[in-house]
Design a protein around this motif. Structure first.
Motif, short mmCIF file in Angstrom:
data_model
loop_
_atom_site.label_atom_id
_atom_site.label_comp_id
_atom_site.label_asym_id
_atom_site.label_seq_id
_atom_site.Cartn_x
_atom_site.Cartn_y
_atom_site.Cartn_z
N PHE A 50 0.83 -1.21 0.00
CA PHE A 50 0.00 0.00 0.00
C PHE A 50 0.86 1.25 0.00
CE2 PHE A 50 -2.02 3.41 2.43
CZ PHE A 50 -3.22 3.58 1.73
N GLU A 55 -2.92 5.53 -1.61
CA GLU A 55 -4.18 6.17 -1.97
C GLU A 55 -5.14 5.11 -2.50
OE1 GLU A 55 -5.56 10.41 -3.97
OE2 GLU A 55 -3.47 9.73 -4.06
N LEU A 56 -6.42 5.26 -2.19
CA LEU A 56 -7.45 4.33 -2.64
C LEU A 56 -8.49 5.06 -3.47
CD1 LEU A 56 -8.05 2.32 0.67
CD2 LEU A 56 -6.68 1.60 -1.29
N TYR A 57 -9.05 4.34 -4.45
CA TYR A 57 -10.01 4.93 -5.37
C TYR A 57 -11.23 4.03 -5.53
CZ TYR A 57 -5.63 7.23 -6.77
OH TYR A 57 -4.43 7.88 -6.77
N SER A 69 -10.75 9.57 -5.52
CA SER A 69 -10.00 9.11 -4.36
C SER A 69 -10.91 9.11 -3.14
CB SER A 69 -8.79 10.02 -4.11
OG SER A 69 -8.14 9.67 -2.90
N SER A 72 -6.34 8.81 1.24
CA SER A 72 -4.93 9.04 0.90
C SER A 72 -4.16 9.36 2.17
CB SER A 72 -4.78 10.18 -0.11
OG SER A 72 -5.14 11.42 0.47
N GLN A 234 -9.31 -0.75 -9.27
CA GLN A 234 -9.18 0.22 -8.20
C GLN A 234 -10.23 0.01 -7.10
OE1 GLN A 234 -6.64 2.14 -7.81
NE2 GLN A 234 -5.76 1.58 -9.78
N ARG A 237 -9.22 -2.97 -5.10
CA ARG A 237 -8.14 -2.63 -4.16
C ARG A 237 -8.71 -1.97 -2.90
NH1 ARG A 237 -4.29 1.94 -3.88
NH2 ARG A 237 -2.36 1.19 -2.89
N THR A 238 -9.70 -1.11 -3.08
CA THR A 238 -10.32 -0.44 -1.94
C THR A 238 -11.08 -1.45 -1.07
OG1 THR A 238 -10.53 1.64 -3.15
CG2 THR A 238 -11.98 1.33 -1.25
N PHE A 241 -8.65 -3.47 0.95
CA PHE A 241 -8.14 -2.70 2.08
C PHE A 241 -9.17 -2.68 3.21
CE2 PHE A 241 -7.39 1.12 4.53
CZ PHE A 241 -6.01 1.18 4.65
#
Length: 287
Positions: A50, A55-57, A69, A72, A234, A237-238, A241
């Protein structure tokens, strides 16, 4: 209150301290500790990954041309030249200097999302972090498949994980008992515990595995439908997380409840399989 429960009919004779039952089969104990070890390395190496782009989107794409976003962690310089760490959540920024965005000693700060003590390796090394992460990810997946198959065959999934209608109806009482730290040491899960473990084992675990696969270019070529299910790499990925954050929260609550319920008895059951009930105390609780 261990993460997996597999109660069998075998038990030792009843004593003044309560009846001893065989609570966990060996497959349950092995998968439990495999998950514990794997998740430790997955968490630290995942935070290392990470940090390469903290940063996550939401969406299929990211970059300067997009305003999607949701999180971040960055270091920002003020007008007076001072640098601070900031965490931005849905456009709102918070000063998190010393923890997120900027950490380490004041004379030699590190500008990174998560601090060095929370990542593996402690220094910034994306390549090594990815190797560690993928290595333990396959152990995690293998343990999950073994647990799921054995739970279906033994009936453990239906009996001990999925809540029944009686468990649902008893939820208010289960919540009240937990808030008052009144634990029923009969070797069985109540409705609140079943909902928690079912959520982890049947929702979060599959989600974290599938979103991890969705972020892999190789899997995108083999299973492109994963991108459609999760709305792009993306977004996957969020979600990945957020699943990690949920598991950390579950772990902290899990450890706290184990300590509150009697750590020696709980640890013995997940190491040896044997668990001592407290029938007298249960009768007092139900009175």
């Amino acid at each position: 209150m261990t993460i997996i429960d597999d109660i069998e009919s075998r038990h030792a004779p009843t004593s003044d301290e309560g009846r001893v039952i065989y609570r966990h089969r060996i497959a349950t104990r092995i998968t439990h500790w495999t998950w514990a070890i794997a998740l430790f390395f997955l968490l630290l190496s995942g935070l290392q990954i990470f940090n390469a782009h903290p940063e996550l989107y939401i969406g299929k794409q990211s970059g300067f041309e997009f305003e999607n976003s949701v999180l971040s962690m960055k270091a920002m310089q003020a007008n007076d030249g001072t640098v601070s760490g900031y965490t931005t959540v849905f456009g709102r920024s918070f000063d998190t200097t010393g923890v997120f965005g900027m950490s380490g000693p004041a004379d030699n700060p590190s500008y990174r999302g998560f601090p060095a003590w929370a990542t593996l390796p402690s220094y910034q090394d994306l390549s090594t972090g990815r190797v560690i992460h993928f290595f333990f990810a396959w152990f995690f997946v293998a343990a999950f498949l073994i647990w799921f198959a054995s739970s279906l065959i033994s009936g453990h999934l239906k009996r001990d994980i999925l809540p029944s209608m009686a468990d649902i109806r008893a939820l208010p009482q289960s919540i009240a008992d937990h808030l008052r730290f009144r634990f029923h040491h009969d070797g069985r899960y109540n409705g609140l515990q079943k909902l928690a473990y079912a959520g982890v084992l049947l929702v979060i675990f599959p989600l974290i595995i599938l979103t991890g696969l969705t972020m892999s270019p190789g899997m995108n070529a083999a299973w492109p439908w994963l991108l459609d299910i999760f709305g792009g790499r993306q977004t996957a990925r969020t979600i990945h997380f957020l699943c990690m954050a949920a598991l950390v929260a579950f772990f902290l609550i899990h450890i706290f409840m184990v300590l509150a319920a009697g750590p020696l008895n709980e640890m013995r059951s997940i190491i040896t399989g044997w668990y001592r009930t407290d029938e007298k105390k249960n009768e007092e609780h139900s009175a």
